[in-house]
Design a protein around this motif. Structure first.
Motif, short mmCIF file in Angstrom:
data_model
loop_
_atom_site.label_atom_id
_atom_site.label_comp_id
_atom_site.label_asym_id
_atom_site.label_seq_id
_atom_site.Cartn_x
_atom_site.Cartn_y
_atom_site.Cartn_z
N ARG A 124 0.82 -1.21 0.00
CA ARG A 124 0.00 0.00 0.00
C ARG A 124 0.86 1.26 0.00
NH1 ARG A 124 -3.79 -1.36 4.95
NH2 ARG A 124 -1.72 -1.93 5.70
N GLU B 272 1.77 1.76 -3.61
CA GLU B 272 0.59 2.22 -4.34
C GLU B 272 0.27 3.67 -4.02
OE1 GLU B 272 -2.73 -0.37 -3.64
OE2 GLU B 272 -1.55 -2.15 -4.13
N ALA B 273 0.40 4.06 -2.77
CA ALA B 273 0.13 5.44 -2.37
C ALA B 273 1.10 6.40 -3.05
CB ALA B 273 0.20 5.58 -0.86
N CYS C 274 0.13 6.73 -6.66
CA CYS C 274 -1.07 7.56 -6.80
C CYS C 274 -0.75 9.04 -6.64
CB CYS C 274 -2.13 7.16 -5.77
SG CYS C 274 -2.91 5.59 -6.15
N LEU C 275 0.28 9.33 -5.86
CA LEU C 275 0.70 10.72 -5.66
C LEU C 275 1.59 11.22 -6.79
CD1 LEU C 275 1.32 10.60 -1.83
CD2 LEU C 275 -0.53 11.77 -3.03
#
Length: 159
Positions: free
Chosen positions: A46, A49-50, A53-54
């Motif tokens: 995660r 993934e974070a 996404c940023l």
């Protein structure tokens, strides 16, 4: 004379410092793989993934997220490889020979001292090798203890 033949076909670095170091590292690299794999498997996906996404690039994700979270495992693998390379005998002797001041390592020096029946020098060299190994193990243990709080964060836990 065989050394001249090797140079004639374009192989350089024989009986120099760089080639035995490279050979010893490559043959002992498997000691680093297990801690590396454990560190990377323990990373919470995660976090990656974070960062993606940023808008972070893959290189940025590795440099700013993955490597800091996995650093204790990476350093542990490097310390274990270093400790094993210090005691390496066969590969260093085969590739680099035993050129005093150039390719002579502690383990080769210990072998030479034992062959020369120089017990005092062999004992000093063995104690030095033992000290290097013990220091590496203590450093590894220190890093493991220091990494305990980080492991919880990397696995998605709270600090």
């Amino acid at each position: 004379q065989a050394e001249d033949g090797i140079r004639d076909i374009g192989v350089t670095g024989v009986q120099t410092c760089a080639l035995p170091i490279l050979a010893a590292v490559l043959t002992n690299l498997p000691f680093a793989v297990r801690p590396f794999v454990a560190a990377f498997r323990g990373l919470d996906g995660r976090l990656v993934e974070a960062a993606a996404c940023l808008g972070e690039s893959r290189a940025g994700i590795f440099r700013r997220v993955v490597l800091p979270a996995c650093l204790p495992g990476v350093v542990a693998g490097l310390v274990m490889t270093f400790a094993h390379v210090v005691g390496e005998f066969g590969v260093v002797l085969m590739v680099g020979g035993n050129v005093p001041g150039v390719t002579r390592t502690l383990s080769v020096a210990l072998y030479d001292d034992v062959q020369a029946l120089d017990d005092a020098s062999a004992t000093r060299t063995a104690i030095l090798l033992l000290a290097v190994a013990a220091t590496a193990l203590f450093a590894l243990r220190f890093l493991e203890r220091r990494a305990e709080p980080r492991r919880g964060m990397a696995a998605g836990g709270r600090p």
